[in-house]
Motif scaffolding. Sequence first.
Motif, short mmCIF file in Angstrom:
data_model
loop_
_atom_site.label_atom_id
_atom_site.label_comp_id
_atom_site.label_asym_id
_atom_site.label_seq_id
_atom_site.Cartn_x
_atom_site.Cartn_y
_atom_site.Cartn_z
N LEU A 1 0.74 -1.15 -0.17
CA LEU A 1 0.11 0.18 0.01
C LEU A 1 0.81 1.18 -0.20
O LEU A 1 0.57 2.11 -0.70
N ALA A 2 1.98 1.26 0.90
CA ALA A 2 2.78 2.37 0.68
C ALA A 2 3.35 2.65 -0.37
O ALA A 2 3.64 3.87 -0.88
N PHE A 3 4.00 1.37 -1.15
CA PHE A 3 4.47 1.85 -2.58
C PHE A 3 3.48 2.18 -3.59
O PHE A 3 3.73 2.87 -4.34
N ALA A 4 2.21 1.58 -3.37
CA ALA A 4 1.10 1.97 -4.27
C ALA A 4 0.86 3.24 -4.43
O ALA A 4 0.62 4.16 -5.06
N LEU A 5 0.88 3.97 -2.89
CA LEU A 5 0.50 5.54 -2.79
C LEU A 5 1.64 6.26 -3.65
O LEU A 5 1.40 7.42 -4.22
N TYR A 6 3.18 5.87 -3.45
CA TYR A 6 4.10 6.70 -4.15
C TYR A 6 4.09 6.43 -5.59
O TYR A 6 4.38 7.41 -6.16
N ARG A 7 3.96 5.02 -6.00
CA ARG A 7 3.74 4.63 -7.60
C ARG A 7 2.53 5.25 -8.23
O ARG A 7 2.80 6.06 -9.43
N ARG A 8 1.65 4.97 -8.05
CA ARG A 8 0.41 5.48 -8.49
C ARG A 8 0.27 5.05 -9.92
O ARG A 8 -0.12 6.12 -10.73
N ASP A 9 0.49 3.82 -10.40
CA ASP A 9 0.21 3.43 -11.82
C ASP A 9 -0.57 2.27 -11.77
O ASP A 9 -0.66 1.57 -10.92
N ASP A 10 -1.03 1.91 -12.96
CA ASP A 10 -1.92 0.63 -13.25
C ASP A 10 -2.15 -0.12 -12.24
O ASP A 10 -3.19 -0.03 -11.39
N VAL A 11 -1.44 -1.51 -11.76
CA VAL A 11 -1.89 -2.14 -10.80
C VAL A 11 -1.87 -1.52 -9.52
O VAL A 11 -2.81 -1.79 -8.36
N SER A 12 -1.04 -0.44 -9.27
CA SER A 12 -0.96 0.19 -8.08
C SER A 12 -2.37 0.86 -7.87
O SER A 12 -3.01 0.85 -6.82
N ILE A 13 -2.98 1.45 -8.75
CA ILE A 13 -4.24 2.31 -8.78
C ILE A 13 -5.28 1.15 -8.65
O ILE A 13 -6.26 1.29 -7.79
N LEU A 14 -5.35 -0.03 -9.29
CA LEU A 14 -6.22 -1.07 -9.13
C LEU A 14 -6.36 -1.47 -7.43
O LEU A 14 -7.20 -1.96 -7.15
N TYR A 15 -5.03 -1.63 -6.92
CA TYR A 15 -5.04 -2.15 -5.42
C TYR A 15 -5.69 -1.01 -4.58
O TYR A 15 -6.42 -1.27 -3.76
N LEU A 16 -5.18 0.36 -4.92
CA LEU A 16 -5.63 1.15 -3.90
C LEU A 16 -7.38 1.29 -3.95
O LEU A 16 -7.92 1.66 -3.03
N SER A 17 -7.77 1.14 -5.38
CA SER A 17 -9.10 1.41 -5.61
C SER A 17 -10.06 0.12 -4.90
O SER A 17 -10.96 0.28 -3.96
N THR A 18 -9.42 -0.99 -5.04
CA THR A 18 -10.12 -2.41 -4.30
C THR A 18 -9.87 -2.04 -2.70
O THR A 18 -11.08 -2.36 -2.02
#
Length: 387
Positions: A326-343
Amino acid sequence: MRYIYLGLAVVVAVFAYLAYVTAQLPGSDGLPNGPGYISDEVWYVTSARNILHDLFKAPAASPYFTVEEECLTSGSVVVKNYTKIDAVTVEGPVACYIRRGFPYPDKEGILSYYNLEHPPLAKYVIAAVEAVRDEPPFWRLPSIALGVGTLILVFLTARRLAGDIWALAATALMVFDNTFRAMAGIAMLDIYLAFFTALLAYFYVSDRVLATGAALGLAASVKYSGAFPFFGLAYLLARRSIWAFVSVLLMAISIFLLVNIPIAGQLGLGRWVEEILKALSWHTTSRPPGPTASTPLDWLLMRNAFALYINPDIYASGTPAYLVALAFALYRRDDVSILYLSTYGGYWLVYLAGNHTLYSFYTAHFSPLAHIVLARLLSSIANSGRK
């Protein structure tokens, strides 16, 4: 590549074995001193049996019959009595019966229960298994297969984003996710949800728009929370093309409606719509006190775990990978990161809407996305080390 695939085969084999061990647990509320249901299987397996009987007009493949007492014939052996429903279970054959199949749990209204709180797709699959053999280990075979399939999809998706080595590493880490691993050995809905969500991610990174919409529709046909990735998809696709967004939306709706045709035909269109609205209200309302509830924040911190089984103790306590990803997804905010944050964020919306009785086994839903993000994190760390 040969060693990568060998490693993947080992990871999948270990995971399948551990899920199979869970699937062999005896459970309870089934046969006296015999096998039975594990955790919330009591709701999903029995509703699947009712759907098999009422919608598809087919009996479960079982030597047992749940009958009214006046239906008993000489020679039948009573194996289970009930206190909450007016029936007993006998070992057949019998002249008349209410339902054929593995003994029902002793719950009020269970013989007419369809689990309309959730869409029917996973129950169709369980019902199909019950038509072949209605016994506890067999209910769980699709869960094992879907758990294995999810691991393979995580590997294939992560490989496109992070390379073979880190894809394999992230897939191997999923074996240590005790929530995901346990759900792969139990006939509940969340492993189906995880599989179709992983399929959605794979199709998205493969740039297969219509297939992405189909996977979204299938996920939403298991649980309404399966639609949570749509928020992220809407953001990602709208930046690319409005037609891609519309195509995904229409495909997802079409698949959802197609899956629901049998249940809508059984209930009637008006009642089916009414049940959907009731389900949405149910999902945004807290339950009475009962099993250990948790917040989406608890899931990241591995607190307030849901007990799936006692002795041996199996808790849906998650893994640190959720928080790290989650921490990396908030930093990266791309494709699968956005899908993870959304879910993951979708569960916060449910919590803020008023449902404060969420359970930690829900994390199986986004575990594949978290581990795909984790593969990209590992790849980024490795690449930065080379500079």
